[in-house]
Design an enzyme around this catalytic site. Structure first.
Site, short mmCIF file in Angstrom:
data_model
loop_
_atom_site.label_atom_id
_atom_site.label_comp_id
_atom_site.label_asym_id
_atom_site.label_seq_id
_atom_site.Cartn_x
_atom_site.Cartn_y
_atom_site.Cartn_z
N THR A 560 -7.95 -0.62 2.93
CA THR A 560 -7.84 -0.41 4.37
C THR A 560 -7.13 -1.58 5.07
OG1 THR A 560 -10.07 -1.30 4.73
CG2 THR A 560 -9.86 1.09 4.50
N ASP A 561 -7.01 -2.71 4.39
CA ASP A 561 -6.21 -3.82 4.94
C ASP A 561 -4.74 -3.43 5.03
OD1 ASP A 561 -8.45 -5.36 5.06
OD2 ASP A 561 -7.67 -7.01 3.86
N THR A 562 -4.34 -2.38 4.33
CA THR A 562 -2.95 -1.93 4.39
C THR A 562 -2.77 -0.78 5.38
OG1 THR A 562 -3.10 -0.26 2.62
CG2 THR A 562 -2.72 -2.54 1.96
N GLN A 592 -11.51 -1.69 11.58
CA GLN A 592 -10.71 -1.37 10.40
C GLN A 592 -11.07 0.00 9.84
OE1 GLN A 592 -10.33 -4.86 7.95
NE2 GLN A 592 -10.11 -3.65 6.10
#
Length: 791
Positions: A560-562, A592
């Site tokens: 999810t950081d992407t 996020q």
């Protein structure tokens, strides 16, 4: 959808029979316009629809009338419909010289791979993502729910806003070329350029996080499923009282090891009295006796996040989402009502709310035509600033207090496009990415991690101990200097540090302030700390990656950081543009998890509308076959093949030489091929084993079959399409020397946007920032250094 949610007037131009997007699954029961596409319902809210026949003179004339008064035109390919009907970029620019045209394609609008047939599976393979996902004893896998076009679409919103900012600096329109392959490459995170940095590629290894020299388990068993989170000593120490209470460990077991520096040794591979595997087995045996809910709740009480791997059915009822009033009701064309993901960011001073309503085909045609007749659209001429900045965000000042992924990636976009971004960090609490590989030449150090480097290009670094009692003497100056502030601390922390929104607004009433964390700034789980793999587990992505007969292997690292930066960057760029026009500031609260759920929006609707359940399915599609990754000549080499219709099946038979096994009448339909998928896979693999992956790809794509080599980072560095796009940028780093950085997922015509400079050395710009940007004199700086405020 992203631009519409941010307040743009988006007109969906459709042919009289409706857009092909309305015939793209998954589906619910039919509505008045035919099949009820849940994908269309998920991503076409907040828009007006006009029906135009672009093959006719009248339709093209009306479209050009629309273009004359529009800021942005979005299209896709190949083939590009606008080009096919004579409305290419030159024609559109003639109608509106300041137009920003954004085109999304699988590999890019031009180049050696531009016209290759493509599918979600083949692009995921070519991007490098698949090489990192899956169990080592089985083929590499994609995420079972299609993700490629969702990444590319969300990034296109960022690209559109960057293109618009570029247009304002030059007064001239631009063509923005978005590559889905490049967007998916960014999901590799630290794997993007690993081979060039450390000398070898990262390889798939189930759910193990490959950090430093150690592989750390992320997925753990529970009585009723699985939970996700790394359990190293930093976390285990907090679980010890509970584990002792349950009899899982005792003092004698704990006394065997020197725990104080265990994690240090773990990341550097030194010797242990209790080996990491023994530690992992002990934790797993304990957790296996507890339910997911118990593990999650008790863990949070103790300060450890072990996130339940949730299904879509579970996340729709997740208390944090309900407390933040996240889901919105949407009425489908067939009359059914469902809950759909709501605002991807909360902005109290931004657009009041999203409107989940869906337009029917051509619902607003008469309305739009009347607008054109009564008030003909004319280009809104943007006057080029004097003096003209060289870069779109030149002059913008950004204080980046964030760390790890989402915040730094967002700040990187601004920095690469000209903003002065100061990264505030300290050796007393360095960004975790500085302590994780890949390291240059596999030698660790504060300034040797390209995990940090990839996401912090073009920035300057100020070393500041925020925990020091005198830190406020510097942060006060930083807040007065900054136009934008980005932070990603656990909610409440910035207020205690004196760098919260109210502090920033007092210093600069027009500040644009960003807070991003796992679950958002409010709600019962706002305090939950963690990383992208925690959010990916909660949001359902772990459940959807891997093999149906095994536990989830999870998407690669902090998935999810992407996703979240795509939504956060678009929101931030909109807020910056709003400030440019009005002088008003903004507070942005981005969860996020909430942002990421938009990449499962069609499936969230489908669970409610049809009752269908989702789980991981390897590389297979539910409505097409064969689809999979097949072995090729070479060590662990694979080719992804995605047959999506009967014509492609016939083409595949031709490539294979029309063998006897493929001639069964049963295989002439998708249903028959799906039923015989195992047998087809066995025979297809017999052919691919004799082929080099690039040769197999060339034969298949030449026949019109989507196929892609499962590339690693070492392959991406030689990818001819990436060479054509100049995707990798070699920059001279202060300690690592000349190293490659991954470029942006889009190109803007007439503009080379970098990255412009390598990532900074930690604190490497402190003196220049303190004396130049913040106005301190040499004596003040020396005093702060002597008192270890600057460290």
């Amino acid at each position: 959808m992203v631009l519409a949610d941010l307040g743009a007037d988006v007109i969906r131009v459709e042919p009289p029979g409706g857009s092909e997007a309305r015939r793209f699954g998954p589906f619910a029961d039919d509505g008045p316009d035919g099949p009820c596409s849940l994908s269309f319902a998920a991503y076409n809210r907040n828009k007006r629809s006009i029906a135009l026949d672009l093959a006719s003179d009248g339709g093209r004339a009306t479209f050009l009338d629309l273009v004359r008064g529009s800021d942005i035109v979005l299209d896709s390919g190949p083939p590009a419909l606008l080009d096919e009907v004579g409305l290419n970029h030159e024609v559109l620019r003639e109608a509106n010289p300041q137009l920003v045209q954004v085109r999304v394609t699988p590999y890019g609008n031009d180049g050696p791979h531009a016209d290759l047939p493509a599918a979600d599976l083949s692009v995921a393979a070519m991007s490098g993502q698949m090489s990192l996902q899956g169990d080592s004893d089985r083929p590499p896998v994609r995420i079972s729910v299609p993700q490629v076009w969702r990444h590319a679409g969300a990034e296109a919103a960022v690209a559109a806003l960057v293109g618009h900012a570029r247009m304002r600096t030059t007064g001239e329109g631009v063509f923005v070329d978005v590559s889905a392959q490049a967007a998916m490459t960014w999901t590799m995170l630290q794997g993007m350029t690993a081979a060039a940095i450390q000398g070898y590629d990262y390889e798939r290894d189930g759910s193990l996080a490959q950090i430093g020299r150690r592989r750390i388990p992320i997925v753990h068993p529970a009585k009723d499923g699985h939970v996700a989170g790394p359990v190293i000593w930093q976390q285990l120490e907090k679980l010890v009282p509970w584990m002792k209470e349950e009899g899982a460990i005792d003092d004698a077991w704990l006394a065997r090891e020197q725990w104080e520096d265990y994690d240090y040794r773990l990341f550097r591979g030194d010797g242990f009295a209790i080996e990491p595997d023994e530690l992992s087995d002990k934790v797993d045996a304990f957790l296996a006796g507890q339910t997911k809910e118990t593990i999650f709740a008790r863990g949070l009480e103790l300060g450890v996040t072990l996130a339940p791997i949730m299904s879509i059915e579970e996340l729709v009822k997740f208390p944090q989402l309900q407390a933040r009033d996240y889901f919105q009701e949407v009425k489908l064309p067939n009359g059914a009502s469902c809950q759909t993901p709501g605002a991807f960011a909360k902005c109290p001073n931004g657009p009041s709310s999203t409107n989940p309503s869906l337009a029917s085909i051509g619902e607003h045609t008469a309305e739009v035509l009347e607008e054109l007749a009564s008030q003909p659209r004319q280009p809104v001429r943007q006057t080029r600033p004097t003096p003209s900045p060289a870069l779109p965000f030149e002059g913008l000042r950004v204080a980046d207090f964030s760390w790890v992924g989402v915040g730094p990636m967002t700040g990187k976009c601004l920095a690469d496009h000209g903003a002065d971004v100061i990264r505030i960090e300290s050796t007393t609490r360095a960004d975790a990415l500085r302590t994780a590989g890949p390291y240059k030449d596999n030698v660790d150090g504060w300034n040797r991690s390209q995990f940090f480097g990839e996401f912090n290009t073009s920035k300057r670094s100020l070393k500041l101990n925020l925990g020091h009692e005198r830190a406020g003497e510097v942060t006060k100056q930083v807040l007065e200097w900054a136009d934008v502030v980005i932070e990603s601390f656990t909610p409440g922390t910035v207020n205690r540090l004196g760098i919260g929104y109210e502090d920033a607004k007092k210093a600069n009433p027009g500040v644009v302030f960003v807070s991003t964390c796992l679950a958002g700034q409010t709600g019962p789980l706002a305090h939950m700390a963690g990383y992208g793999y925690h959010a990916a587990a909660l949001a359902g992505f772990y459940r959807l990656t891997g093999w149906p007969d095994r536990a989830s292997c999870g998407p690669w690292n902090a998935y999810t950081d992407t996703i979240a930066p795509r939504f956060l960057t678009a929101t931030l760029l909109a807020a910056i543009d709003h400030h440019r026009r009005t002088g008003e500031g903004q507070y942005i609260d981005l969860s996020q998890m909430e942002a990421a759920l938009h990449f499962l929006a069609p499936e969230i609707l489908e669970v409610q509308a049809t009752g269908r359940s989702f789980t991981r399915s390897g590389n297979r599609s539910r409505d097409a076959a064969p689809q999979g990754a097949y072995p090729c000549v070479g060590e662990d080499e694979w080719i992804a093949i995605a047959v999506e219709n009967d014509a492609q099946w016939r083409a595949l038979r031709g490539v294979l030489g029309d063998p006897d096994w493929a001639r069964s009448e049963k295989y002439n339909t998708a249903a028959g091929r799906i039923e015989a998928h195992d047998l087809i896979d066995e025979n297809l693999a017999d052919w691919t084993r004799e082929q080099a992956p690039t040769n197999a790809m060339a034969q298949l794509t030449s026949a019109g079959i989507p196929a892609g080599h499962v590339q690693r980072s070492s392959d991406l560095l030689k990818d001819p399409q990436y060479e054509h796009r100049a995707f990798h940028r070699y920059l001279e780093h202060g300690e690592m020397g000349l190293v490659p950085y991954s470029g942006h997922q889009y190109r803007v015509s007439g503009y080379d946007h970098g990255p412009r400079a390598p990532a900074p050395l930690i604190g490497g710009d402190s003196f220049e920032i303190l004396t130049g940007s913040l106005g301190l004199d040499d004596e003040q700086v020396a005093d702060l250094m002597a008192d270890q405020v600057i460290e």
